[in-house]
Enzyme design. Structure first.
Site, PDB file in Angstrom:
ATOM      1  N   PHE A   1      17.745  -8.919  18.934  1.00 53.74           N
ATOM      2  CA  PHE A   1      16.641  -9.852  18.713  1.00 53.74           C
ATOM      3  C   PHE A   1      15.336  -9.072  18.784  1.00 53.74           C
ATOM      4  O   PHE A   1      15.043  -8.421  19.776  1.00 53.74           O
ATOM      5  CB  PHE A   1      16.626 -10.981  19.750  1.00 53.74           C
ATOM      6  CG  PHE A   1      15.575 -12.005  19.435  1.00 53.74           C
ATOM      7  CD1 PHE A   1      15.797 -12.965  18.456  1.00 53.74           C
ATOM      8  CD2 PHE A   1      14.336 -11.986  20.076  1.00 53.74           C
ATOM      9  CE1 PHE A   1      14.813 -13.896  18.128  1.00 53.74           C
ATOM     10  CE2 PHE A   1      13.353 -12.901  19.756  1.00 53.74           C
ATOM     11  CZ  PHE A   1      13.596 -13.864  18.771  1.00 53.74           C
TER      12      PHE A   1
ATOM     13  N   ASP B   1      13.184  -1.239  21.695  1.00 53.51           N
ATOM     14  CA  ASP B   1      12.514  -2.526  21.926  1.00 53.51           C
ATOM     15  C   ASP B   1      12.726  -2.892  23.388  1.00 53.51           C
ATOM     16  O   ASP B   1      13.804  -3.335  23.780  1.00 53.51           O
ATOM     17  CB  ASP B   1      13.124  -3.575  20.983  1.00 53.51           C
ATOM     18  CG  ASP B   1      12.540  -4.971  21.205  1.00 53.51           C
ATOM     19  OD1 ASP B   1      11.905  -5.195  22.251  1.00 53.51           O
ATOM     20  OD2 ASP B   1      12.749  -5.838  20.332  1.00 53.51           O
TER      21      ASP B   1
ATOM     22  N   LYS C   1       5.845  -9.356  26.672  1.00 56.87           N
ATOM     23  CA  LYS C   1       6.234 -10.233  27.782  1.00 56.87           C
ATOM     24  C   LYS C   1       5.534  -9.958  29.125  1.00 56.87           C
ATOM     25  O   LYS C   1       4.483 -10.490  29.391  1.00 56.87           O
ATOM     26  CB  LYS C   1       7.748 -10.210  27.938  1.00 56.87           C
ATOM     27  CG  LYS C   1       8.464 -10.910  26.753  1.00 56.87           C
ATOM     28  CD  LYS C   1       9.910 -11.150  27.082  1.00 56.87           C
ATOM     29  CE  LYS C   1      10.710 -11.735  25.930  1.00 56.87           C
ATOM     30  NZ  LYS C   1      10.572 -13.157  25.749  1.00 56.87           N
TER      31      LYS C   1
HETATM   32  N1  PLP Z   1      12.103  -8.296  21.254  1.00 59.03           N
HETATM   33  C1  PLP Z   1      12.885  -8.739  22.255  1.00 59.03           C
HETATM   34  C2  PLP Z   1      13.910  -7.822  22.833  1.00 59.03           C
HETATM   35  C3  PLP Z   1      12.732 -10.024  22.760  1.00 59.03           C
HETATM   36  O1  PLP Z   1      13.511 -10.452  23.748  1.00 59.03           O
HETATM   37  C4  PLP Z   1      11.736 -10.861  22.183  1.00 59.03           C
HETATM   38  C5  PLP Z   1      11.555 -12.238  22.657  1.00 59.03           C
HETATM   39  O2  PLP Z   1      12.384 -12.815  23.310  1.00 59.03           O
HETATM   40  C6  PLP Z   1      10.956 -10.363  21.138  1.00 59.03           C
HETATM   41  C7  PLP Z   1      11.160  -9.073  20.700  1.00 59.03           C
HETATM   42  C8  PLP Z   1       9.909 -11.213  20.486  1.00 59.03           C
HETATM   43  O3  PLP Z   1       8.811 -11.320  21.330  1.00 59.03           O
HETATM   44  P1  PLP Z   1       7.678 -12.424  21.016  1.00 59.03           P
HETATM   45  O4  PLP Z   1       8.337 -13.751  21.210  1.00 59.03           O
HETATM   46  O5  PLP Z   1       6.611 -12.108  22.019  1.00 59.03           O
HETATM   47  O6  PLP Z   1       7.232 -12.212  19.623  1.00 59.03           O
END
Ligand code: PLP
Length: 418
Positions: free
Chosen positions: A151, A236, A265
């Site tokens: 994700f 990520d 986050k």
């Molecule tokens: N990358 C990861 C691993 C995530 O868990 C998330 C959100 O849960 C995101 C990217 C996306 O982040 P945002 O919701 O701040 O765009």
């Protein structure tokens, strides 16, 4: 409003029901929300608009790592709000420079680009990988390999990088240039790299995919492959960074450094922020005018980020995460031992823990909420525990006792829940 203008939503709206009705009427229907409105928070507790208190093991989905309304973060925001809220990146911003230096000192990185969310940070990583190939390596490779069940966010580029067809459905055509491989499968990854591949993007631990950990050797294998084939390695760490696994960054636990890392986050204790952290070499992919964000690294967000990072470093947060994480893990293992019919597996690191059920998790999340405990379910059957990293043993005991009761009742009442 006939002369009775009230200043905050909480003053205007009375109770959960009224807020829910208003959301249902006016807010775009993109979320399946629980029927409560949260209006106040302190540490690991939240209060809803009816005054009911909850123990929070969601932490705003791994955002509120310091607990709700941490005094240092609140004070930094108050002070900055009274001085300067926003200026453009046409000018220098002291708190942005200081936060970048701090992140660089604490990580593998040499350079930081600030933005506003995880998806936006990943967009930056994708753009950087492509442009680095084109203008620094002077090659024509463009493809980025990512993992099934990953994700990376909901913007079109990040969604195209996300290896989950169910999230992509209806938004085609996706951004071209991504190919997915199974997570934690070195052979499949090696086989997938070809003359078009310029980078590998992955979460060191998959969060939304169901708290899935790689084997100890997998990340080392990926690093070696990237070195041999001249690929950028992009981690990520939006969900697992900022202390969640017990070290400031998850990559530290595997002894593997990426070329690029994305954060968001937990970085600013609850204020929207995102960051792209890169080596000096990878940073060559961007030059002035190639990437930007109006709000990126603005005074308010970066002042909050500085306070949050100081608190993580100076208040024993990482140590608490490791200890509380081990305690929670032990408790969950015991729960799993008592419910072998219901529970498949417990897994995770630090304070990102997942309890994989043999049935759907949603009814248990709802039952916990009714009992004053907020947890979350991901990948349909994985109950996910993401408490603030300041969580105490007594709070973990309280959580485990609610969970135990809910699981026992679920097992008794509804054998074979969907
Ligand atoms: N990358 C990861 C691993 C995530 O868990 C998330 C959100 O849960 C995101 C990217 C996306 O982040 P945002 O919701 O701040 O765009």
């Amino acid at each position: 409003m006939e002369g009775t203008l009230k200043s905050t939503a909480v003053e205007v709206l009375q109770g959960n029901k009224e807020v829910v009705a208003l959301t249902d009427c006016y807010v775009m229907q993109t979320y399946a929300r629980y029927p409560i409105a949260l209006v106040r928070g302190e540490g690991c507790r939240l209060w809803d608009a009816d005054g009911k208190v909850y123990l929070d093991f969601v932490a705003g989905l791994a955002v509120c790592n310091l607990g709700h309304c941490h005094p240092r973060v609140v004070e930094a925001i108050r002070a900055q709000a009274g001085r300067l809220l926003h200026v453009s990146n046409l000018y220098h911003i002291p708190s942005q420079s200081l936060l970048a230096r701090k992140i660089v000192e604490l990580s593998f990185g040499d350079r930081v680009f600030f933005c506003n969310s995880g998806a936006e940070a990943n967009e930056g990583a994708i753009k950087l990988a492509r442009r680095y190939e084109r203008f620094v390596r002077k090659g024509d490779r463009f493809e980025i390999l990512t993992m099934w069940n990953s994700f990376h966010g909901r913007t079109l580029g990040a969604l195209s990088a996300t290896g989950q067809e169910k999230l992509q459905k209806g938004f085609e055509p996706l951004v071209p240039g991504f190919r997915y491989v199974p997570f934690n499968d070195p052979e499949a990854l090696e086989k997938a790299v070809d003359g078009r591949t310029c980078a590998i993007l992955m979460e060191p631990i998959q969060g939304e995919g169901g708290v899935v950990l790689p084997s100890e050797s997998y990340l080392r294998f990926v690093r070696k492959l990237c070195d041999e084939r001249g690929l950028l390695l992009l981690f990520d760490e939006v969900q697992v960074g900022m202390g969640r696994t017990g070290t400031l960054f998850a990559y530290e636990q595997y002894g593997v450094e990426p070329d690029v890392m994305t954060l968001a986050k937990g970085l600013a204790g609850g204020v929207p922020i995102g960051a792209l952290v890169t080596t000096q070499e990878a940073a060559k992919g961007f030059v002035p005018g190639t990437h930007a964000a109006t709000f990126g690294g603005n005074p308010l967000a970066t002042a909050a980020g500085l306070a949050a990072l100081d608190a993580i470093l100076e208040e024993g947060i990482l140590e608490n995460c490791r200890q509380a994480g081990a305690y929670l893990r032990k408790g969950l293992d015991e729960v799993a031992g008592r419910h072998p019919d219901l529970i498949q597996e417990v897994r995770g690191r630090g304070l990102i823990l997942g309890l994989e059920l043999k049935v759907s998790g949603a009814p248990f999340v709802k039952a916990c909420m009714e009992s004053g405990l907020l947890i979350n379910c991901t990948a349909e059957r994985v109950l996910r525990f993401l408490p603030p990293l300041v969580v105490k043993r007594e709070e973990i005991d309280e959580m485990l006792s609610i969970l135990e009761r809910v699981l026992s009742e679920g097992a008794d009442n509804n054998r074979g829940m969907p």
